[in-house]
Design a protein around this motif. Structure first.
Motif, PDB file in Angstrom:
ATOM      1  N   THR A  10      -0.412   3.305   6.623  1.00  0.00           N
ATOM      2  CA  THR A  10       0.631   3.777   5.708  1.00  0.00           C
ATOM      3  C   THR A  10       1.330   2.562   5.107  1.00  0.00           C
ATOM      4  O   THR A  10       1.265   1.459   5.636  1.00  0.00           O
ATOM      5  N   GLY A  11       2.016   2.794   4.000  1.00  0.00           N
ATOM      6  CA  GLY A  11       2.812   1.741   3.391  1.00  0.00           C
ATOM      7  C   GLY A  11       2.550   1.619   1.908  1.00  0.00           C
ATOM      8  O   GLY A  11       1.680   2.300   1.349  1.00  0.00           O
ATOM      9  N   PRO A  12       3.275   0.726   1.232  1.00  0.00           N
ATOM     10  CA  PRO A  12       3.139   0.584  -0.214  1.00  0.00           C
ATOM     11  C   PRO A  12       1.810  -0.046  -0.605  1.00  0.00           C
ATOM     12  O   PRO A  12       1.248  -0.865   0.122  1.00  0.00           O
ATOM     13  N   GLY A  13       1.295   0.355  -1.752  1.00  0.00           N
ATOM     14  CA  GLY A  13       0.063  -0.209  -2.271  1.00  0.00           C
ATOM     15  C   GLY A  13      -1.167   0.478  -1.715  1.00  0.00           C
ATOM     16  O   GLY A  13      -1.080   1.420  -0.924  1.00  0.00           O
ATOM     17  N   PRO A  14      -2.352   0.007  -2.124  1.00  0.00           N
ATOM     18  CA  PRO A  14      -3.600   0.634  -1.684  1.00  0.00           C
ATOM     19  C   PRO A  14      -3.812   0.477  -0.175  1.00  0.00           C
ATOM     20  O   PRO A  14      -3.486  -0.562   0.404  1.00  0.00           O
ATOM     21  N   ILE A  15      -4.387   1.511   0.433  1.00  0.00           N
ATOM     22  CA  ILE A  15      -4.778   1.495   1.843  1.00  0.00           C
ATOM     23  C   ILE A  15      -6.300   1.690   1.886  1.00  0.00           C
ATOM     24  O   ILE A  15      -6.824   2.624   1.271  1.00  0.00           O
ATOM     25  N   THR A  16      -7.011   0.837   2.602  1.00  0.00           N
ATOM     26  CA  THR A  16      -8.465   0.909   2.652  1.00  0.00           C
ATOM     27  C   THR A  16      -8.914   2.098   3.510  1.00  0.00           C
ATOM     28  O   THR A  16      -8.117   2.665   4.266  1.00  0.00           O
ATOM     29  N   PRO A  17     -10.201   2.479   3.431  1.00  0.00           N
ATOM     30  CA  PRO A  17     -10.682   3.611   4.236  1.00  0.00           C
ATOM     31  C   PRO A  17     -10.459   3.445   5.733  1.00  0.00           C
ATOM     32  O   PRO A  17     -10.327   4.440   6.447  1.00  0.00           O
ATOM     33  N   ASP A  18     -10.427   2.191   6.232  1.00  0.00           N
ATOM     34  CA  ASP A  18     -10.161   2.005   7.654  1.00  0.00           C
ATOM     35  C   ASP A  18      -8.707   1.653   7.943  1.00  0.00           C
ATOM     36  O   ASP A  18      -8.373   1.148   9.011  1.00  0.00           O
ATOM     37  N   GLY A  19      -7.826   1.941   6.990  1.00  0.00           N
ATOM     38  CA  GLY A  19      -6.387   1.898   7.263  1.00  0.00           C
ATOM     39  C   GLY A  19      -5.679   0.594   7.001  1.00  0.00           C
ATOM     40  O   GLY A  19      -4.496   0.467   7.330  1.00  0.00           O
ATOM     41  N   CYS A  20      -6.349  -0.388   6.401  1.00  0.00           N
ATOM     42  CA  CYS A  20      -5.723  -1.687   6.169  1.00  0.00           C
ATOM     43  C   CYS A  20      -4.945  -1.688   4.849  1.00  0.00           C
ATOM     44  O   CYS A  20      -5.394  -1.137   3.852  1.00  0.00           O
ATOM     45  N   ALA A  21      -3.788  -2.331   4.860  1.00  0.00           N
ATOM     46  CA  ALA A  21      -2.924  -2.383   3.685  1.00  0.00           C
ATOM     47  C   ALA A  21      -3.295  -3.584   2.825  1.00  0.00           C
ATOM     48  O   ALA A  21      -3.123  -4.736   3.242  1.00  0.00           O
TER      49      ALA A  21
END
Length: 228
Positions: A10-21
């Motif tokens: 979670t969080g601002p900006g894109p999040i990758t399929p495995d959850g990385c910001a």
């Protein structure tokens, strides 16, 4: 097998399929990893970097004189990389028409709790490494799984990193949430990882046609493997 759906962020900006910001990863810099890798391979060796993220290690490896092909399933991550060829692809699906002196899989990606996914990662490593090349993997030292506890630390550049909600849902498994803060921006990454003892990792490597040749550094966290 544990579903990859347990990996999320979670969080601002894109999040990758495995959850990385993506926005957080783009702020990170290397802390000795490129030099360790550079010392373990020939000068000018070609490198396939799997799970390259936003180029934290890619850019220093380029500066050390290596040709790097950076692979990540997130185009948003790869957009931060300059000077290297980039390939947007899941690691397990990658099939490039060439082999590399080094295939690099770091950032503890190999410790996924999905055993089938790990096998797919290692098959890609074997498929893309040259016959006289090597694969370098990064894992947590197995003993870390016995001792890790929730923590909070503030880094020298002002970011706060926390590990929370830590549990052990099964033998050799660790589930936790890592929280990152920079000023008023906050991200979380929930993950499940599997302890990779030396013997277990060797069996996984053998199934993919690889074998451990040595450990780099004193804590056995960096593993050098070669084709069998």
């Amino acid at each position: 097998m544990i579903s990859r759906r347990l990996y999320h962020g979670t969080g601002p900006g894109p999040i990758t399929p495995d959850g990385c910001a993506v926005d957080y990863y783009a702020t990170l810099t290397a802390s000795g990893e490129p030099e360790l890798i550079h010392a373990a391979i020939p000068p000018g060796a070609s490198i396939l970097e799997l799970g390259a993220g936003a180029g934290r290690v890619t850019h220093p490896l380029l500066a050390l004189g290596h040709e790097v092909v950076a692979v990540d399933e997130s185009p948003e991550m790869l957009a931060h990389i300059t000077g290297a060829e980039t390939v947007a692809s899941p690691i397990q699906a990658l099939a490039l028409p060439r082999a590399f002196d080094l295939v690099l899989l770091m950032s503890f990606v190999i410790e996924t709790a999905d055993d089938d996914l790990r096998a797919g990662f290692l098959r890609t490593c074997r498929r893309q490494v040259a016959a006289d090349g090597c694969v370098i993997l990064q894992r947590k030292p197995p003993e870390w799984y016995d001792t890790v506890q929730p923590f909070e630390r503030v880094t020298g550049d002002g970011r706060t990193v926390r590990m929370t909600n830590l549990s052990r849902p099964g033998p050799g498994l660790l589930q936790a949430t890592t929280e990152y803060s920079i000023g008023d921006r906050h991200w979380t990454h929930t993950f499940v990882s599997r302890r990779l003892d030396d013997d277990y990792l060797e069996r996984c490597l053998n199934q993919a046609g690889l074998t451990i040749s040595e450990f780099l550094g004193g804590d056995r966290g960096w593993v050098r493997a070669v084709p069998r």
